[in-house]
Design a protein around this motif. Structure first.
Motif, mmCIF file in Angstrom:
data_model
loop_
_atom_site.group_PDB
_atom_site.id
_atom_site.type_symbol
_atom_site.label_atom_id
_atom_site.label_comp_id
_atom_site.label_asym_id
_atom_site.label_seq_id
_atom_site.Cartn_x
_atom_site.Cartn_y
_atom_site.Cartn_z
ATOM 1 N N VAL A 137 0.838 -1.202 0.000
ATOM 2 C CA VAL A 137 0.000 0.000 0.000
ATOM 3 C C VAL A 137 0.873 1.252 0.000
ATOM 4 C CG1 VAL A 137 -1.665 1.339 1.325
ATOM 5 C CG2 VAL A 137 -1.955 -1.129 1.103
ATOM 6 N N ILE A 138 1.915 1.269 0.855
ATOM 7 C CA ILE A 138 2.749 2.465 0.970
ATOM 8 C C ILE A 138 3.465 2.756 -0.349
ATOM 9 C CG2 ILE A 138 4.748 3.459 2.140
ATOM 10 C CD1 ILE A 138 3.907 1.875 4.651
ATOM 11 N N VAL A 139 4.047 1.722 -0.970
ATOM 12 C CA VAL A 139 4.787 1.948 -2.214
ATOM 13 C C VAL A 139 3.837 2.372 -3.335
ATOM 14 C CG1 VAL A 139 6.242 0.873 -3.967
ATOM 15 C CG2 VAL A 139 6.679 0.427 -1.563
ATOM 16 N N GLY A 140 2.661 1.716 -3.435
ATOM 17 C CA GLY A 140 1.696 2.137 -4.444
ATOM 18 C C GLY A 140 1.253 3.579 -4.228
ATOM 19 N N TYR A 141 1.074 3.917 -2.963
ATOM 20 C CA TYR A 141 0.657 5.287 -2.598
ATOM 21 C C TYR A 141 1.691 6.315 -3.044
ATOM 22 C CZ TYR A 141 -0.628 9.017 0.751
ATOM 23 O OH TYR A 141 -0.970 10.195 1.351
ATOM 24 N N VAL A 142 2.964 6.101 -2.722
ATOM 25 C CA VAL A 142 3.978 7.096 -3.110
ATOM 26 C C VAL A 142 4.167 7.107 -4.621
ATOM 27 C CG1 VAL A 142 5.180 6.939 -0.898
ATOM 28 C CG2 VAL A 142 6.010 5.622 -2.831
ATOM 29 N N LYS A 143 3.993 5.951 -5.282
ATOM 30 C CA LYS A 143 4.112 5.963 -6.738
ATOM 31 C C LYS A 143 2.988 6.806 -7.365
ATOM 32 C CE LYS A 143 6.473 3.967 -9.456
ATOM 33 N NZ LYS A 143 6.859 2.621 -9.777
ATOM 34 N N GLY A 144 1.823 6.806 -6.760
ATOM 35 C CA GLY A 144 0.728 7.598 -7.297
ATOM 36 C C GLY A 144 0.818 9.068 -6.931
ATOM 37 N N SER A 145 1.313 9.355 -5.718
ATOM 38 C CA SER A 145 1.297 10.744 -5.246
ATOM 39 C C SER A 145 2.519 11.531 -5.681
ATOM 40 C CB SER A 145 1.222 10.780 -3.720
ATOM 41 O OG SER A 145 0.180 9.968 -3.282
ATOM 42 N N GLY A 146 3.662 10.866 -5.741
ATOM 43 C CA GLY A 146 4.872 11.520 -6.221
ATOM 44 C C GLY A 146 5.302 12.702 -5.393
ATOM 45 N N VAL A 147 5.622 13.806 -6.076
ATOM 46 C CA VAL A 147 6.246 14.957 -5.426
ATOM 47 C C VAL A 147 5.364 15.557 -4.340
ATOM 48 C CG1 VAL A 147 5.402 16.770 -6.948
ATOM 49 C CG2 VAL A 147 7.659 16.985 -5.929
ATOM 50 N N ALA A 148 4.028 15.376 -4.431
ATOM 51 C CA ALA A 148 3.135 15.990 -3.454
ATOM 52 C C ALA A 148 3.553 15.623 -2.036
ATOM 53 C CB ALA A 148 1.689 15.544 -3.709
ATOM 54 N N LEU A 149 3.972 14.371 -1.828
ATOM 55 C CA LEU A 149 4.319 13.911 -0.485
ATOM 56 C C LEU A 149 5.578 14.574 0.055
ATOM 57 C CD1 LEU A 149 3.524 10.114 -0.706
ATOM 58 C CD2 LEU A 149 2.171 11.925 0.296
ATOM 59 N N ILE A 150 6.445 15.080 -0.851
ATOM 60 C CA ILE A 150 7.651 15.763 -0.368
ATOM 61 C C ILE A 150 7.615 17.232 -0.756
ATOM 62 C CG2 ILE A 150 9.315 13.874 -0.120
ATOM 63 C CD1 ILE A 150 10.177 14.484 -3.042
ATOM 64 N N SER A 151 6.384 17.779 -0.883
ATOM 65 C CA SER A 151 6.287 19.159 -1.354
ATOM 66 C C SER A 151 7.002 20.123 -0.418
ATOM 67 C CB SER A 151 4.817 19.552 -1.519
ATOM 68 O OG SER A 151 4.119 19.328 -0.329
ATOM 69 N N ASN A 152 7.014 19.827 0.913
ATOM 70 C CA ASN A 152 7.732 20.715 1.820
ATOM 71 C C ASN A 152 9.202 20.849 1.404
ATOM 72 O OD1 ASN A 152 5.458 19.536 3.727
ATOM 73 N ND2 ASN A 152 6.142 21.467 4.611
ATOM 74 N N PHE A 153 9.827 19.742 1.033
ATOM 75 C CA PHE A 153 11.240 19.783 0.698
ATOM 76 C C PHE A 153 11.480 20.274 -0.715
ATOM 77 C CE2 PHE A 153 10.671 16.833 4.158
ATOM 78 C CZ PHE A 153 11.546 17.392 5.075
ATOM 79 N N GLU A 154 10.501 20.034 -1.599
ATOM 80 C CA GLU A 154 10.608 20.585 -2.951
ATOM 81 C C GLU A 154 10.533 22.110 -2.865
ATOM 82 O OE1 GLU A 154 9.129 22.555 -6.269
ATOM 83 O OE2 GLU A 154 7.715 21.941 -4.713
ATOM 84 N N GLN A 155 9.620 22.615 -1.997
ATOM 85 C CA GLN A 155 9.528 24.068 -1.821
ATOM 86 C C GLN A 155 10.815 24.629 -1.226
ATOM 87 O OE1 GLN A 155 6.076 24.323 0.649
ATOM 88 N NE2 GLN A 155 4.652 24.011 -1.030
ATOM 89 N N LEU A 156 11.396 23.893 -0.279
ATOM 90 C CA LEU A 156 12.632 24.348 0.368
ATOM 91 C C LEU A 156 13.721 24.577 -0.663
ATOM 92 C CD1 LEU A 156 14.127 24.883 3.009
ATOM 93 C CD2 LEU A 156 14.644 22.458 3.148
ATOM 94 N N LEU A 157 13.771 23.712 -1.683
ATOM 95 C CA LEU A 157 14.748 23.851 -2.766
ATOM 96 C C LEU A 157 14.579 25.198 -3.466
ATOM 97 C CD1 LEU A 157 16.878 21.961 -3.932
ATOM 98 C CD2 LEU A 157 15.187 21.070 -5.507
ATOM 99 N N ARG A 158 13.329 25.707 -3.496
ATOM 100 C CA ARG A 158 13.066 26.998 -4.133
ATOM 101 C C ARG A 158 13.076 28.133 -3.110
ATOM 102 N NH1 ARG A 158 7.964 26.978 -5.580
ATOM 103 N NH2 ARG A 158 7.333 24.855 -5.186
ATOM 104 N N GLY A 159 13.495 27.851 -1.863
ATOM 105 C CA GLY A 159 13.601 28.898 -0.865
ATOM 106 C C GLY A 159 12.302 29.216 -0.162
ATOM 107 N N VAL A 160 11.306 28.324 -0.289
ATOM 108 C CA VAL A 160 9.999 28.541 0.337
ATOM 109 C C VAL A 160 9.834 27.516 1.456
ATOM 110 C CG1 VAL A 160 7.510 28.496 -0.058
ATOM 111 C CG2 VAL A 160 9.032 29.369 -1.833
ATOM 112 N N TRP A 161 9.290 27.934 2.586
ATOM 113 C CA TRP A 161 9.127 27.013 3.709
ATOM 114 C C TRP A 161 7.782 27.248 4.356
ATOM 115 C CZ3 TRP A 161 10.713 22.566 4.879
ATOM 116 C CH2 TRP A 161 10.649 22.050 6.174
#
Lengths: 260, 260, 260
Positions: free
Chosen positions: B149-173
């Motif tokens: 379930v967890i692996v299928g979930y992350v495969k479907g959700s992708g970047v959304a689950l790490i959006s905090n860190f993706e934003q951090l890369l752009r200087g947003v927190w």
């Protein structure tokens, strides 16, 4: 270049690229890295309040490049910590830089002429790390050009790429910037170096690896020594970058030139 | 369903589930993903100031699901980057979306009728990813229902689950929220889809995998197209969820219904 | 100690170190861990708003030590989630602690006499985890003393070491402190325990492992029970630490003694 050719560049490069890094060059790398940690605001207080946090930060500064590359290639992030002698040496340097009576060790290594030699030695290690990272990635992914560049890049940049999280360990949080958004000279040079070594490794750059190591080391050592001596944060790439970014990405001209 | 039955649903599902995703569907996935990146406040300025950070964010948007799944299964996070053609294609899309003269490419793909087609194609890829993730996890852990379930979930959700860190890369927190605390429709649907595919994979759901892929794709594509056309962020699950959460977890009724 | 010797300490230690942890001790571990999660400000609201986030936090509290150790040794971080029965048990405990009608379960386990027993049982599990972590790391890196200490340490400390990120999952961000900067008693004791077990594993400490497990368990259980009963956050190490840190690291004397 003519003088180098007369001295038989190929042989010199061969000998140079086979030279062992442990312990002299590695110690220089540890000293300069931990010196930069001590320059960080608040790091001395952390070393008094929590020696464990300070030691962990020092290890990240010394071995961050190995940790990151191991993570990216799916190995154990603390794989490098099996080399007890390296860890002990780096820990000794950390202890001397932060806790030496009268701050004696710090004063010696931060003395400009000494520091310039150490900085030059550190760049020798950095170039080797980039070359080794690209080679390692090539071994794991024969046609993974992007993987080679990325692994070489993190091997050259080390802790800088995770500075946000290294700072967090010391209780500091600056989310508005990071090393990718505002690349410093060593990070940029590591990226370009990783691209060069990747091209060499996949035989698109017709030059011997030992020669590339020698030339890139000379370039890095010279640049960093000059920049350290002049207390400059500018970059020799600024002009070319500014034009390339303007043409390719529509960046405003001259925006990335700063010298303070 | 009668029409589908007449057309022999099983055969259609078989053909559909064997259809290659590269390059048409993948390109649609990259375009829609990078379009959403461009919608993020500040991302255009980042693309001017630091093309490397912008490219990294684009790669996270396109390949975040592979990166996360590889991390969770203990592989190299950049394993997928060995597929040079996929990376080059996504990079080309990134370049066109952000730097195309006159913003022409962006205007074309953001034109609603075009966008609706692309969004539908993206959901085809998402469903496949969930199914592949569950299958991959099943291969590694035969009885690991939670892992599937967890692996299928992350495969479907992708970047959304790490959006905090993706934003951090752009200087947003923005630490006060994340995709787990406030799940969007695709993330929720990925979770439910991962549960369905896990039940199918462990033979608790008596239905062929190809049929499940076809039905779930139709559901996702229809929902997302309707939601994109209506600029809605509501969820078809809202009513059921609201009651189930009220009964099971004592959540206040109607709290998760929002439509703006 | 004389009484223990008369009862044949070695035999007791052998029996004790072979005793199974599942399910009684594990359930106690889950209950105490999730109880601490419920004490965290805001966690009850999160459990109402987003049961998925609350469940994930509960899993981090229960299995954080396995996740961290697996990451450090390069395995899949969710490897432990293949043990469906453990996950289901922990999930049941999470459900009962957060959603039991009339808050009945919470009131029972938070009742001091019951809680003291559970706390003692939890420390039995913690000690076993440290020993298992050191042993596991020794198996992977025969001479990696640092790796053994680090893995044993994270196995003992668990979620505390990633509390910043666990809080982030609940929408809370406190970057100015972390468990490394301000170590609590269990984290410190885990570090010292990991050092002891590493010395034992590499035959520098001439004592049987079962004996060390017994003694360390008794020390941890006694300390934590006394501290829980007295609502104290002080540490039995405070005096020695204060002097050692003063001599070795120049820390101000008495700075780390606090009792509230």
């Amino acid at each position: 270049m003519e003088v180098l050719a007369a001295l038989n560049l190929g042989d010199i490069a061969q000998v140079f690229s086979k030279m062992g890094m442990f312990p002299v060059f590695d110690v220089a790398y540890y000293i300069v890295s931990i010196l930069y940690l001590k320059y960080e605001p608040g790091s001395v207080e952390v070393s008094r309040r929590s020696p464990v946090a300070s030691w962990l930060c020092a290890m990240l500064y010394c071995f961050g490049s190995y940790i990151l590359a191991d993570i990216l290639l799916g190995s154990s992030p603390i794989d490098y910590f099996q080399h007890n002698s390296h860890i002990l040496l780096a820990s000794a340097v950390w202890y001397l830089v932060f806790y030496c009576p009268l701050n004696l060790f710090y004063k010696c290594v931060a003395f400009l002429p000494v520091k310039l030699v150490l900085v030059a030695l550190k760049e020798v290690v950095r170039t080797r790390k980039i070359a080794a990272g690209v080679h390692h990635a090539h071994h794991a992914y024969h046609h993974g050009l992007f993987i080679m560049v990325i692994v070489g890049y993190v091997k050259g940049s080390g802790v800088a790429l995770i500075s946000n999280f290294e700072q967090l360990l010391r209780g500091v949080w600056r989310p508005d910037t990071n090393e990718i958004l505002n690349m410093s000279f060593p990070t940029k040079a590591s990226l370009y170096g990783a691209i060069l070594f990747t091209l060499q490794e996949s035989h698109w750059l017709p030059v011997a690896k030992s020669t590339l190591i020698l030339i890139f080391t000379l370039f890095m050592a010279t640049s960093k020594v000059v920049m350290t001596a002049r207390h400059s944060h500018g970059s020799p790439f600024a002009l070319i970058e500014s034009w390339v970014c303007h043409l390719l990405f529509g960046s405003p001209l001259g925006g990335s030139e700063e010298d303070h």
